[in-house]
Structures are given as structure tokens and as C-alpha cells.
Design a protein around this motif. Structure first.
Motif, PDB file in Angstrom:
ATOM      1  N   ASP A 142       4.029  -6.793  -1.986  1.00 48.98           N
ATOM      2  CA  ASP A 142       3.881  -5.921  -2.519  1.00 48.98           C
ATOM      3  C   ASP A 142       3.006  -5.766  -3.804  1.00 48.98           C
ATOM      4  OD1 ASP A 142       6.511  -4.921  -1.085  1.00 48.98           O
ATOM      5  OD2 ASP A 142       7.237  -6.404  -2.005  1.00 48.98           O
ATOM      6  N   VAL A 143       2.998  -6.985  -4.518  1.00 50.93           N
ATOM      7  CA  VAL A 143       2.163  -6.812  -5.489  1.00 50.93           C
ATOM      8  C   VAL A 143       0.604  -6.766  -5.084  1.00 50.93           C
ATOM      9  CG1 VAL A 143       1.653  -7.577  -7.735  1.00 50.93           C
ATOM     10  CG2 VAL A 143       3.522  -7.924  -7.280  1.00 50.93           C
TER      11      VAL A 143
ATOM     12  N   ALA B  38      -0.233  -3.771  -3.816  1.00 53.77           N
ATOM     13  CA  ALA B  38      -0.839  -2.366  -4.121  1.00 53.77           C
ATOM     14  C   ALA B  38      -2.660  -3.284  -5.484  1.00 53.77           C
ATOM     15  CB  ALA B  38      -0.253  -2.271  -5.484  1.00 53.77           C
TER      16      ALA B  38
ATOM     17  N   VAL C  53       2.210  -4.412 -13.326  1.00 53.43           N
ATOM     18  CA  VAL C  53       4.005  -4.488 -13.178  1.00 53.43           C
ATOM     19  C   VAL C  53       4.939  -4.347 -13.966  1.00 53.43           C
ATOM     20  CG1 VAL C  53       3.198  -5.441 -10.513  1.00 53.43           C
ATOM     21  CG2 VAL C  53       4.925  -7.083 -12.018  1.00 53.43           C
ATOM     22  N   ASN C  54       4.316  -4.870 -14.687  1.00 52.68           N
ATOM     23  CA  ASN C  54       6.370  -4.617 -16.843  1.00 52.68           C
ATOM     24  C   ASN C  54       4.986  -3.612 -17.116  1.00 52.68           C
ATOM     25  OD1 ASN C  54       6.955  -6.669 -16.252  1.00 52.68           O
ATOM     26  ND2 ASN C  54       5.762  -8.541 -16.197  1.00 52.68           N
TER      27      ASN C  54
ATOM     28  N   ARG D 227      -2.874   2.757  -8.892  1.00 50.84           N
ATOM     29  CA  ARG D 227      -2.817   2.036  -7.590  1.00 50.84           C
ATOM     30  C   ARG D 227      -1.288   1.793  -7.401  1.00 50.84           C
ATOM     31  NH1 ARG D 227      -5.053   1.676  -2.381  1.00 50.84           N
ATOM     32  NH2 ARG D 227      -4.791  -0.696  -2.291  1.00 50.84           N
ATOM     33  N   HIS D 228      -0.352   0.918  -8.737  1.00 50.73           N
ATOM     34  CA  HIS D 228       0.588   0.237  -9.140  1.00 50.73           C
ATOM     35  C   HIS D 228       2.104   1.835  -8.731  1.00 50.73           C
ATOM     36  CE1 HIS D 228       0.728  -4.035  -8.676  1.00 50.73           C
ATOM     37  NE2 HIS D 228      -0.751  -3.613  -9.785  1.00 50.73           N
TER      38      HIS D 228
ATOM     39  N   PHE E   3       1.944   2.792  -4.769  1.00 55.76           N
ATOM     40  CA  PHE E   3       2.901   1.885  -4.376  1.00 55.76           C
ATOM     41  C   PHE E   3       4.047   1.808  -4.785  1.00 55.76           C
ATOM     42  CE2 PHE E   3       0.057  -0.246  -0.697  1.00 55.76           C
ATOM     43  CZ  PHE E   3      -0.953   0.790  -1.342  1.00 55.76           C
ATOM     44  N   SER E   4       4.902   1.799  -5.701  1.00 55.44           N
ATOM     45  CA  SER E   4       5.767   1.344  -6.526  1.00 55.44           C
ATOM     46  C   SER E   4       6.796   2.868  -6.345  1.00 55.44           C
ATOM     47  CB  SER E   4       6.118   1.079  -7.168  1.00 55.44           C
ATOM     48  OG  SER E   4       5.206   1.807  -8.230  1.00 55.44           O
TER      49      SER E   4
ATOM     50  N   GLN F  12       6.599   4.833  -9.037  1.00 56.88           N
ATOM     51  CA  GLN F  12       6.730   5.378 -10.276  1.00 56.88           C
ATOM     52  C   GLN F  12       6.028   5.548 -11.069  1.00 56.88           C
ATOM     53  OE1 GLN F  12      10.358   3.475 -11.629  1.00 56.88           O
ATOM     54  NE2 GLN F  12      10.290   2.390  -9.656  1.00 56.88           N
TER      55      GLN F  12
ATOM     56  N   MET G  31       3.911   6.339 -13.999  1.00 53.77           N
ATOM     57  CA  MET G  31       2.821   4.987 -14.309  1.00 53.77           C
ATOM     58  C   MET G  31       2.417   6.373 -15.681  1.00 53.77           C
ATOM     59  SD  MET G  31       2.748   1.712 -12.639  1.00 53.77           S
ATOM     60  CE  MET G  31       3.945   0.929 -11.689  1.00 53.77           C
TER      61      MET G  31
END
Lengths: 569, 569
Positions: free
Chosen positions: B71-72, B75, B169-170, B330-331, B334-335, B337, B339
Motif C-alpha cells: 500500500d505504501v 501511494a 506514513v507517520n 497521495r497518502h 490512498f489511506s 485519512q 492529512m
């Protein structure tokens, strides 16, 4: 109150010590990231370990690759033996560690064979814990992560399961670096990998983890250590495999009574205690347990685990082993390289012996340019290598079988200056993440009545050494605070500036992450009066407060870090 | 004399800086291990980088996992786009980078398509360089090392191609740690992996390499940096992509003339120069080259490479980019969430807008316990997300398509306290191994006439700070030398005790590994006379020697390391 692992992991996550990896993508079991505080704490542990092994003992450090070709782990035995037993649910296909399925029915489920486990599933009617389906056949599952180096699948690679192999495969380089002398101490820290079937227990069993390994190469006939007398009267809590009972004795007694195999191993068992206790492991919750006879590797002369008491029970965090000549013998055998040490006698000795001698006349025509290499390989053998009149030598990666036309066994009388021995390995191997977690558990104090948490971290490992607070972010108080922050932080002692919330809240935040000291700038600092130019410094564990000169804050923090007691301020 | 890479690599191997990995098993191309001296030098580079980013700038550091789930990199784009073009010899099956095969025939072979490359093989009659066979079809080869997480192949994992993704991702954890404020600077150092088809150029192109990456999250409308005025008059050698010509200007001019996109990016371009030069990179062999327009990522606002002149030619060792909102967008996408950063206005503003509103009454019965999550996901959308009267939301990993029964677009007038923005990323990304190698090349001096090598390493990175020699290993000279060694080495400044060979040989050994100073204990040290209690200290670069008190040796080394000139002793 003792730590509860769930509470502690929640604190770790909330305050930025560790975070479950890839949470925004649903997470991956057995993987954790080190957040800002965790990263510093982890680095501090590494530095404490380096200070002992590199600083005090003068060992050398290397940093080798994590992706390794298959040859390395064929030699080390990991390709063939680094496996857990796995079974899949026949209905939902979920994978399980087969021995975990029969826990409760057997005392040591991990010694059962695949067949015994399959029978146990039937006998005890053990089903899939997730869907109730039947468990299938039990197979071996190799725990190394597998990949390919370069395009295609021609070259298999594995992520290393331990950092140690990087030291062993570099042994010849290291030995030359050390001018071919023993003892030779080498350390390495870095990532290792273990592709667990179903990881549990938080940071205790991670798929990607960190190690600090020490490989000390010694003369097999000289297992002493020069600094042994300095620590011989120190005490150790030991569980020998002869009695399986906890007993306390001095390092010297442990060796003299044969409890620990030799002085160099005992020295590093005690060194492990020193290191752990200096970083805040509670000595009352630390013991050394000798591997039981059926648990010890067949080649090991002796092996001890440093175990700490955690909420998970007694847990191994360091292993200290005398691995004999196993590692170098295996790599010498698989690589065809000579990894022996030449040990000079005080005076040359005359000896009679049988030797394998190359018949150079026969080799030249047959092997041409390789003849010299073949001859050298032949003469490196001993008569015991001759089987049915034949020998096999490895030259440039190729196995060559030779018969009596190419070699002979001769009886000779020679003056020899010394002998070749394969060094033995003393290995203190540290699980960095486990040490990290253990330090946190032993530092954790939760006061239920006050709902107040303090991490009593030793200053040497505490991620933040000092919190710096202006009482108000105005009237110049913040300028003084920022000035102290810059001086302390830029000089390398991590500081944390916090200007928001009540002072009580700010102390609480620092106590919760284990900051040993806090400095507060208040109106007395800037206003005329007896305390002008002074700030308050507070001690985490005693809650004592003193006033010190703002201009001396950096020096005082340095002195406290060097061990000066707070009370003497 | 300038360094020749073969000579330098030979020195590195002989003296324990770096070793080709797995040499006893025939080696693996593109892999190197850091030996004892290299490991210290590498750690010193990391510490110099930390001192700037963590110390001076107050950024935070994390340490995230190297094995990541798919997944990472879906993205990040690496699964789809991180590839080189490969061709195999049809006869011997050897793999080659297709664009490398046509070098010499085209100016930019790396922009050719697979089809164009295949045609070029035919047109220019290009054959396998190893066996002369025909080259086959050209395909994409993804450069990530692939593996499986856990048993079976259900969960694909990759070794990260850059450390940056661990920070992205964090992001939400980091943002919370920073109390939801911008700017937020995060650094990470560690291993990254690139499964090269056919690695060449020594340490410049490694399959397993080390990075030091910095991700600075900023308000997209505020690309300034508070400390910019402190460095605005410093000079930079720049090659802008408008002129492609080298031009020297101040940091301030570069921003004002629009050469560098903004002040924060320019500040970190200059910071990169500061860091590199402080570690011994020759400023005359350092330049910053802007990515050409067809070279720059489509999302990047601006991108500069720090290039150094090596025996391989001008080589990128650091990239400094303004990556815009790409990474977090992007993250976030794809997640699923959020941000974004909430940017408070100074005074609340009244705004009219269209909003997507959930019809909660319809959601409750349909989604039960999930209804609240679905409603939140709906209201996180903007009206532009509505396509043909429908929307798709991701809830707990599941895509849910909804029509007008579940949501409506409403026109509202609202007082808003602020707005949500996606932070932009300023990324100085350092190739640690390349910096390591460049420092060695720029430090290397070989005097052919004398056959004498000196590494003029800056003291801050030099692996050994001081060599300590007893003139003879007897008469107490060795005791004095060992005493100085212990004091200096245990306190953390790496020292090397050497008691064998002529003093000239010992100086030569230290010069060859870049040790800035040597201390010699001679008979004057121990015999009565004016020099009793003193030792000789020698400077590597000037070869000057002075006598200092043995008891002050440690303090003097500390002062020299802090920057005191040798001449002032």
C-alpha cells in the motif's frame, strides 16, 4: 505500581516513543516505528553499549549489509534450520504456529515433531481459533524474509536474521585489520529480520528488529580476560542448568565452581549486568539463566540468557554464549578460505606427523594455471580428510576430486614455530528493542490515586534531559528560556522548550516521558531582587527544587549528567 | 594529485574503510560493508548532519521500518513507476539496462521508450557485450526488492527505496507530536534499497545504501524561514535550468531573481553547502544544479542537486526539493485519512460555500455502527468530488458508493475560524554513502614521488582523532602512552595506540587514514630534564610538532577538536 504492557504501549504511542507501523494502512503485526522520543532513547542505548565495548574494551565496529546471498545462510545453518512449524486452517486458510496451538496440553510444545503435533490436534480436538475449522498438516516455515538480488530469480537473497553473520563473513578482513592478533573484538548494531508466522507480545517479538551484537574472537586455549580481576568479586544472580535454582555468587566463584564455563565468558556476563543496570534495568528483576542441556546449541560450550521480569513474565533480552569454533569453521568450510590463527610457540618445537603432500608434477599438466591453487588446497588438508584414498578440494568455487595420482600422505619430522587454531567466539548478543521496552517497564510508575505517571529513566538514556519553561511567554521570560534552551540543546543535551499550560501540567508532561530535570524561568529571574538572574531547577524523582544562576544552567546540566547528585547543588 | 577511484577504493579496502560485501563467497555487485574506520567516519557524518538539523534547527528524528507493505508504495508511486528498462541477451540470458546499451548513439538514452530501444539495437547492430548474442525485448524492471510478509504470498512487502515514506506514513503521529503546528521538521537516517540491474561505479550506485533524509512540512502560503536573514548574503554556485550556465550569487539574490523558488528552499540549499563544506567537501568542487524542466517531477515546485566533482565526473550527492503537496495528498487519498493542517485566521471570516452534507437519517438504518464513520467521510468531501450525482467514500478500508439518498450538496454561509491546507514538503535528501565517498576523494592526496598518501579529513569526520605512540614499548614509555590513550579514547575521542615500526612508519599509517594529530612519548617524557612530563604532538597537514604536557593531552585534543588552531599551541 508495576507496568501493564497495554498502558505502557498506550503511553509510548501517545507521547511519541513508538508507533505501530503503517497504521494509516491498517498496520502490520510485529512492526513498530520509533517516534521522536523513542528514536533518541534507542540511540542512547546504543551509545551506552558502544561506550562499554568500543570505549572501555577497545573493540572495533562494522556495519554490514542486511540483504545477503544464500551462501551465507547455507553456511550459518539458517537456510536449513531457522524455521517454525506451521499449520493452516483447512477452512479459512489462516496460518498458525503449530506449537502454539497445543499450549496447555504439553509442557514443552516446541520439542514436538510435526507428526506429534498433527496427532495432538486430533487427540485434543484442537480447531482453528478463528473459525473452528480443522487444522491441516504441519510443515516447516523458514523465518527468513526471501528476495531476489538483481533481475530474475537466479540469485536468491535473504534479509539477515542476525547481524552476527556480517562479522563472520568479514572475519579475514577484520583479522588483517587487527594485524592478525587475538583477541579480536568486533561489534555491530543494526536491523535484523524474522518473518514470524503470527507475532504477538508487542515489542518482544518483532518481524523487523534491532540488535547490538558483539563477537569476540579468542584463542581457544586462552579463555581468560585481563580485566577479570577488576570485577571478580561482583555478584551475579544465576540459574545454572545443573540445579535450575536461583543462586547468588561472585563472578569468581561462578568460574571456580564450574557454573560459568570460563573467565572470559563470565566477564561478559557481568559486563552485561553492568550495562543493563547502568541504563536503569532493576537489578532485582534481572537474572542470568543458563541454557538447559537440550536447549543449548550442540556446538556451544556454554550459554547464558540475561532475563528481566516484565509484565509478560521473565523475558530474555541478551544472550551471552561461548560458541566454540562453530562459526568460523562453518564459513571456512563453505567458502574454502583458511580462517585459522597462527599461534607462535615460545620456542619452536620438533614434531613428527603425517601430512598430505601435493604431487606437483601431476598437477601442472592437468590444472595448468590453477595448479598452484590446487596444490595449496591439497596441502591445507590433514590426513584425516583422505577418504578411501581420495580427497576433495574446493578451488575457485569448484569441487575437485583427486586420487593418489595427485597427492600422497607422508610422514615427516619438522621444526614448527607454532600451530594453527580456529578462534573461538564469545558472543554477547543484545535485543535492542527488548532492552528498550524493558527499560521503559522498569522505569514506569503509575499512581492510581493521583492518576499520575512518572518514567524514572536513568539520565543516560532519558530522551529529553531537561524541560525548559518560561512561567509566562512574555516580559522577556521566554527570551531567557529560549536562550537556555539553545545553549543546552545545541551543545547536544536534548532539551524541550514548553511555554503552554500551567507549570504543574508542564512538569507532568516531562515526568511522563522521563525527563530528569526541569528549569523554570519566572519573574524573579528578570526583576531586581536577590534572585535576579536565577532560575528554578526541579528534580523528577525527589520533586526537590533549587535556584541556580541562569548563566550556569548549561554547566549544571552537564555536571548532573556526569553524575553529580542533585542534592549537592 | 586528484583521486583515482581504483586507488582510493584499494586504500579503503586495505585500511578498513569499506570492504566489498561477501567477498569470501565471490561477492555481490553494488554491495559494500563499512569496516572499522568506515563505520566511524559514517557515524561522524550522521552526527554532523544531526547537529545541524536536530541541534540547530530543532527538527525531530524517527526510525521507521525498512520492510513496508505494498500500500505504501502504491501511494508513493514506486510500485508503478520505480523501474529501469531491462533487456536480456537471447543467447546467454545476461540482463542489461537497455538504455546503457545505446550510450554513445543518443544524448539522453534514458528518455527512449522500450520500442525505440529495441529499434535502436537493430539499427546500430548492438549485441550482448558478454557473448555477442542478440538482445531481446525491452521491459520494465521494478527496482524494489520484493518479499512476502508472513507465511504465503498473501501480503507482498518491499524493501523501502527511500526513508522518506516512513516519515509520510507517520505524518499524523508527527503532526500530533508537534501539537498540530507548522512548520514541522522531521529527519530520518537508515538503509534504503534499489535492486539495480547491473550496478557500477563503486559506492555511487549501491543496491543497499544509506540515506539521511529531511522532510520539512510547511504552510504552502508561508515559504519563508526565520533564520534566512542570517545567511542571505552567503554565496552559492548555481546552474539554473533557464540558462544551464554556472553562476555565482548570494542566497538572497537567488530568491529575488526567481532562480530558487522560495526562501525556505534557498535556506536549505545553503544549509546543504554548509554541512558538506564543514565535513571537508571542497567548495571549488561543489555546485548546485537545478533539475531541467523535463527532469523535474511533475509535482515539484523546484528541485536542486548538490553535485560534487569526483573522478566519475560531476555527481549528485544531495537533492533539495520543494515537493509541493504531492506526498501528503497521495497518502491522504490512498489511506482515506485527513492529512490537512488547520490554519487559523487572525479574525474569523464569513464565507459562502457549497458543502457536501450527510443525510444521517438514511445512513443510520443502512450502516448501523458504521454510520458515524460514513457521515464523517461524506462531509470530508468537497462538491467537486460528486460525479454524476454519486460519491465514493472509503470507510474502514472499504469503498462505498453513495447516491443522492445518502448525501446532498447545500449552499451555506458560515463564519469560519480558518482553513484547511495540505502542508507542502521541503526535502533535503542526502546520499550518505556518496557523501562518505566524496569526502574521501576530496581529502585524498597522493605524492607520487614520495609514494606517500595523506587523507586530509576534517577533524569532525576523521575516524581516528589521535594516534598515540611510545617511541619504544619499554622503560615506561608504553605506560604513559597507554594512559593517554585510555583517557582520550574512553572519553569518546577515538584514539589509536601503535607501538610497532619506526615513528616515520607510524606517522605514515595515521596520515593514510586521515588522523589529524599524533602524540609521541619519548625518553624526554620520562627522564629528568626540561621536557620531563611532556610529549610531542604533530599536526597532519603542516607536519609541525610541539611539545605539550602529557597531563594536558586530553584537554588539548578536546580544544583542537573544538576548533583551536594547532599553531596557537
Amino acid at each position: 505500581m508495576a507496568a501493564n504492557s497495554a498502558d505502557l504501549l498506550a503511553l509510548c504511542k501517545r507521547r511519541g516513543f513508538i508507533w505501530p507501523s503503517f497504521e494509516v494502512y491498517g498496520g502490520v503485526a510485529g512492526m513498530f516505528d520509533y517516534g521522536p522520543l523513542g528514536c533518541i532513547l534507542k540511540n542512547n542505548i546504543v551509545e551506552a553499549w558502544r561506550a562499554i565495548y568500543k570505549g572501555r574494551e577497545g573493540f572495533i565496529e562494522i556495519d554490514s549489509e542486511t540483504v545477503n546471498p544464500k551462501d551465507v545462510f547455507k553456511a550459518s545453518g539458517h537456510v536449513d534450520n531457522f524455521a517454525d512449524l506451521i499449520t493452516y486452517c483447512q477452512k479459512c486458510q489462516a496460518p498458525f504456529r503449530a506449537d502454539h496451538m497445543v499450549k496447555g496440553f504439553y509442557e514443552n510444545p516446541d520439542i514436538l515433531t510435526p507428526k506429534e503435533l498433527e496427532e495432538a490436534f486430533v487427540k485434543h480436538n484442537i480447531k482453528c481459533p478463528e473459525c473452528g475449522g480443522d487444522l491441516g498438516p504441519v510443515d516447516e516455515f523458514n523465518l527468513m524474509f526471501k528476495t531476489n538480488i538483481g533481475p530474475g530469480s537466479a540469485r536468491v537473497g535473504y534479509l539477515r536474521p542476525e547481524t552476527a553473520q556480517g562479522i563472520f563473513v568479514n572475519y579475514l578482513n577484520l583479522y588483517r585489520y587487527n594485524r592478525e592478533k587475538l583477541p579480536l573484538g568486533v561489534i555491530q548494531t543494526g536491523r535484523s529480520y524474522r518473518n514470524e508466522i503470527a507475532p504477538r507480545q508487542g515489542m518482544i517479538r518483532m518481524r523487523e528488529f534491532n540488535q547490538m551484537e558483539v563477537e569476540l574472537f579468542v584463542d581457544p586455549e586462552d579463555k581468560d580476560w585481563a580485566k577479570f580481576p577488576e570485577i571478580e568479586n561482583e555478584k551475579l544472580d544465576l540459574i545454572p542448568n545443573t540445579t535450575l535454582e536461583l543462586t547468588t555468587m561472585t563472578v569468581k566463584e561462578a568460574v571456580e565452581k564450574g557454573v560459568i564455563a570460563n573467565r572470559v565468558l563470565a566477564y561478559f556476563v557481568y559486563t552485561t549486568k553492568q550495562l543493563l543496570v547502568s541504563m536503569g534495568i532493576d537489578p532485582a528483576r534481572l537474572r542470568f539463566r543458563e541454557h538447559e542441556k537440550d536447549e543449548m546449541a550442540h556446538y556451544a560450550a556454554d550459554c547464558w540468557d540475561a532475563e528481566v521480569l516484565l509484565s509478560y513474565g521473565w523475558t530474555e533480552i541478551v544472550g551471552i554464549a561461548d560458541r566454540g569454533c562453530w562459526d568460523l569453521s562453518r564459513h571456512a568450510q563453505f567458502s574454502g578460505q583458511d580462517m585459522s590463527h597462527f599461534k607462535k610457540f615460545d620456542v619452536p618445537r620438533e614434531v613428527e606427523m603425517d601430512k598430505v603432500k601435493a604431487k606437483n608434477k601431476a598437477l601442472g599438466p592437468r590444472f595448468k594455471g590453477q595448479a598452484k591453487d590446487v596444490a595449496a588446497a591439497i596441502e591445507a588438508l590433514s590426513p584425516s580428510d583422505v577418504k578411501d584414498g581420495k580427497i576433495t578440494v574446493k578451488v575457485n568455487g569448484e569441487d575437485i576430486e583427486l586420487d593418489g595420482e595427485s597427492f600422497e600422505v607422508v610422514h615427516v619430522k619438522e621444526k614448527v614455530a607454532g600451530e594453527r587454531v580456529i578462534p573461538h567466539v564469545i558472543e554477547p548478543s543484545h535485543g535492542l528493542d527488548r532492552i528498550f521496552y524493558s527499560i521503559l517497564e522498569h522505569a514506569y510508575e503509575y499512581d492510581e490515586k493521583e492518576d499520575y505517571t512518572v518514567l524514572h529513566l536513568a539520565p543516560v538514556v532519558a530522551p529529553i534531559k531537561v524541560g525548559i519553561f518560561p512561567l509566562m511567554e512574555k516580559d522577556g521570560l521566554d527570551d531567557v528560556a529560549r536562550d537556555i534552551y539553545s545553549k543546552v540543546h545545541v551543545a547536544g543535551a536534548e532539551a524541550y522548550y514548553d511555554g503552554s499550560g500551567t507549570i504543574g501540567k508542564r512538569y507532568a508532561r516531562m515526568d511522563e516521558i522521563g525527563t530528569p530535570w526541569c528549569i523554570t524561568v519566572d519573574y524573579e529571574t528578570v526583576e531586581d531582587g536577590p534572585n535576579k538572574g536565577t532560575v528554578t531547577i526541579r528534580d523528577r524523582d525527589t520533586k526537590d527544587q533549587k535556584r541556580i544562576k541562569a548563566s550556569e544552567a548549561k554547566d549544571i546540566i552537564d555536571k548532573l549528567l556526569a553524575g553529580m547528585p542533585f542534592a549537592s547543588l
